[in-house]
Design an enzyme around this catalytic site. Structure first.
Site, PDB file in Angstrom:
ATOM      1  N   GLU A  90       0.831  -1.209   0.000  1.00  0.00           N
ATOM      2  CA  GLU A  90       0.000   0.000   0.000  1.00  0.00           C
ATOM      3  C   GLU A  90       0.867   1.261   0.000  1.00  0.00           C
ATOM      4  OE1 GLU A  90      -3.666   0.321   0.236  1.00  0.00           O
ATOM      5  OE2 GLU A  90      -2.927   2.241  -0.449  1.00  0.00           O
ATOM      6  N   ASP A 127       0.929   4.085  -2.877  1.00  0.00           N
ATOM      7  CA  ASP A 127       0.518   5.459  -2.581  1.00  0.00           C
ATOM      8  C   ASP A 127       1.623   6.462  -2.882  1.00  0.00           C
ATOM      9  OD1 ASP A 127      -1.803   4.256  -1.746  1.00  0.00           O
ATOM     10  OD2 ASP A 127      -1.411   4.475   0.394  1.00  0.00           O
ATOM     11  N   SER A 168      -7.641   1.894  -3.408  1.00  0.00           N
ATOM     12  CA  SER A 168      -6.343   2.369  -2.933  1.00  0.00           C
ATOM     13  C   SER A 168      -5.505   2.946  -4.066  1.00  0.00           C
ATOM     14  CB  SER A 168      -5.550   1.212  -2.330  1.00  0.00           C
ATOM     15  OG  SER A 168      -6.011   0.907  -1.065  1.00  0.00           O
TER      16      SER A 168
END
Ligand SMILES: *[C@@H]1O[C@H](CO)[C@@H](O)[C@H](O)[C@H]1NC(C)=O
Ligand SMILES: *[C@@H]1O[C@H](CO)[C@@H](O)[C@H](O)[C@H]1NC(C)=O
Length: 575
Positions: free
Chosen positions: A282, A286, A479
């Site tokens: 993640e 990001d 996400s």
């Protein structure tokens, strides 16, 4: 840098003798242990407990009005964001509250630390034995079966009767840690081998920065304004790896320096270790899609320490840390969420008001909508739909996922629906009414027709290429959509700042008032809970929108962050 969660426990607790006993009143209790947890024995009386007190805020309604005043196009105050002091004043407890609570704390020999400038959050540490006395509680050790993590909680607690109306709630007490977050769970092989430096310009097989630039008209030129920043939240020991970012930029942004990177802001002793094995899927996603899309925008990875990140603590501490900064990021991208039913209204509302405070100061706050369709953050058994928080907070922008490019359609895992805690905000009421009338009785009884609808916008979230532990592969999820969307906002802010204008701040009133800036997503649905979920459809086809027949507003499910195909400059027309 502001230290959050630091506190000094008084050494004089016992020396002062037993405080006057006050009439206690039950403040909260739960009848059951949440599923997934098992009860162990009483917590050791000497173990130190770090507790947080949320005090009743003086003027949340005033804060909401101020937020809309500075965020609603056409308002005389549009863009005139509040200062840190102005925003904090709305959240600050009254002096009566402060005095009442301080008197009680000092009577018990406790010195508390304010966690933010408003002073509505106080923190202190006491031994379990004292916490049990202070709150008529029974702090017990609970174990989360699947992770083995332990948490000290009590099934009920009381506060002095004369402090009702002054203390909103105490945490952690009856609310258990949340270990459910939404993030891409699997790292998949590429559908075709990408040759290094020979980049696909379309999104035919995989989504890359160049595909997004082409699809959404995102400029590749670097931002110029060093004062304009983007923040990326990192929780649950997700670490952002610099070497992976470098490889990502070398391969997918060969037109910019591969040493473009982020700085790290540590909350709750968060860290960002760089060994290959500690790189987080993640966190890599990001940071790669903010550094890689928001070209040249100063990027801050906010690493929230695991020590306090029982989910809720981490969220509270992050926002309080940002509220304590004199120059918080202008855009905040967060790809973690909770299932709304797992949070009590008190905590959700407190977090939501904190986001309103930051929004009123000019920060655009984006959260991923979740990856379980109408079943929430994860696919689970459900008889009624499970909305996700913070997406259901009316003061944040919720981002769903799309896939494909001609046309772009809603991704089937993308969460969306209606809050059971927060009512429909006026900026979306016409769109929601239109959507509800279009679906008739579909899913009747499974969702709240008067709740805030989400997501607000959406962007690509399937087959998104990242580098993870040196490998190139793809991930899926809202996400992905969130940092992509946040980056576009950051680039618009750069243009605005360069033109001497204020940044966009809280986005939703602007977005819903300007559907022409967006591509309407009109197909796809988000199944879950043994239903097909909600279907994307053309919405609001009459009235005002007939002036924009080619550019209709999306229904509640996917207001595509259309910027999409529309030059970013168009946004200037709307500020
Ligand atoms: C990509 O290349 C590797 C090794 O060169 C090969 O094993 C793999 O099957 C290829 N993948 C595809 C999708 O062509
Ligand atoms: C529906 O939403 C409203 C507004 O947030 C709330 O007051 C109400 O309690 C909700 N009802 C249910 C059944 O969830």
């Amino acid at each position: 840098m502001v230290a959050t969660g630091l506190l000094v426990a008084s050494l004089f607790t016992l020396a002062c003798g037993k405080p006057l006993s006050r009439l206690m009143q039950r403040h909260d209790a739960r009848s059951d242990i949440p599923s997934g947890f098992v009860q162990g024995g009483s917590a050791s009386p000497d173990a130190m407990l770090k507790l947080r007190l949320a005090l009743v805020q003086s003027d949340p309604a005033g804060l909401e009005k101020a937020l809309y005043d500075v965020s609603t196009p056409g308002s005389a105050l549009y863009g005139q964001h509040l200062t840190q002091e102005e925003a904090a004043a709305f959240a600050a407890p009254t002096s009566e509250t402060q005095q009442a609570v301080n008197a009680w704390l000092s009577e018990n020999g406790i010195t508390a630390t304010a966690l933010n400038p408003a002073g509505d959050w106080l923190s202190f540490s006491v031994p379990v034995s004292q916490a049990n006395e202070l709150f008529d509680a029974d702090f017990t050790v609970f174990t989360h079966e699947s992770t083995g993590k332990q948490a000290v909680r009590t099934l009920s607690y009381s506060i002095p009767a004369d402090l009702q109306g002054h203390i909103d709630f105490v945490h952690p007490t009856t609310v258990f840690p949340q270990f459910k977050i939404n993030r891409p769970v699997t790292f998949k092989p590429l559908k075709k081998n990408l040759t290094e430096r020979a980049l696909p310009s379309s999104c035919a097989t995989e989504v890359t920065p160049s595909c997004l630039q082409e699809l959404y008209g995102i400029p590749s030129t670097a931002a110029t304004q060093s004062s304009n920043t983007i923040g990326v939240s990192g929780f649950i020991e997700e670490f952002a790896n610099q070497a992976d970012l470098k490889k990502f930029l070398e391969n997918f942004r060969p037109d910019i320096s591969s040493s473009d990177t982020f700085t790290v802001d540590e909350v709750d002793d968060g860290t960002n270790p760089q060994s290959e094995s500690e790189a987080g899927l993640e966190a890599n996603l990001d940071t790669q899609y903010t550094v890689g899309i928001a070209t040249g925008v100063p990027n801050i990875f906010i690493s929230v320490g695991e020590e306090n990140s029982d989910g809720i603590d981490g969220f509270l501490d992050e926002i309080n840390a940002l509220l304590s900064q004199s120059n918080p990021p202008h855009v905040l991208s967060t790809s973690y969420s909770f299932n709304e039913p797992d949070l009590p209204f008190s905590i959700a509302n407190n977090l939501c008001n904190a986001y309103a405070q930051l929004g009123a100061r000019g920060t655009s706050i984006l959260f991923s909508s979740g990856d379980g369709g109408v079943s929430g953050g994860q696919s689970e058994e459900c008889s009624t739909f499970v909305p996700t928080f913070p997406s259901t907070c009316p003061f944040v922008t919720s981002v769903g996922a799309t896939q494909d490019s001609s046309p772009e359609v809603a991704a089937d895992f993308s969460s969306g629906g209606f809050s059971t805690l927060f009512a429909i905000p006026s900026y979306q009421s016409a769109d929601v009414a239109s959507f509800l009338s279009s679906i008739g009785t579909t899913n009747s009884g499974k969702f709240n027709r008067t709740g805030r609808a989400f997501p607000d916008i959406s962007a690509q979230g399937v087959d998104v290429v990242i580098v993870f532990q040196t490998e190139i592969g793809t991930v899926d999820g809202t996400s992905c959509s969130t940092p992509i969307s946040a980056s576009i906002i950051a680039l618009i802010n750069d243009e605005l700042t360069a033109a001497g204008k204020s940044t966009l701040g809280f986005l939703n009133p602007l977005f819903y008032a300007n559907p022409s800036a967006f591509t309407d997503i009109t197909s796809g649905d988000n199944p879950g809970c043994d239903t097909n979920g909600f279907s994307a459809a053309v919405a609001r086809t009459t009235g005002y929108w007939s002036r924009y027949p080619q550019l209709r507003v999306a229904e509640n499910y996917c207001w595509t962050l259309g910027l999409l195909g529309i030059p970013v400059m168009n946004f200037r027309n709307y500020e």
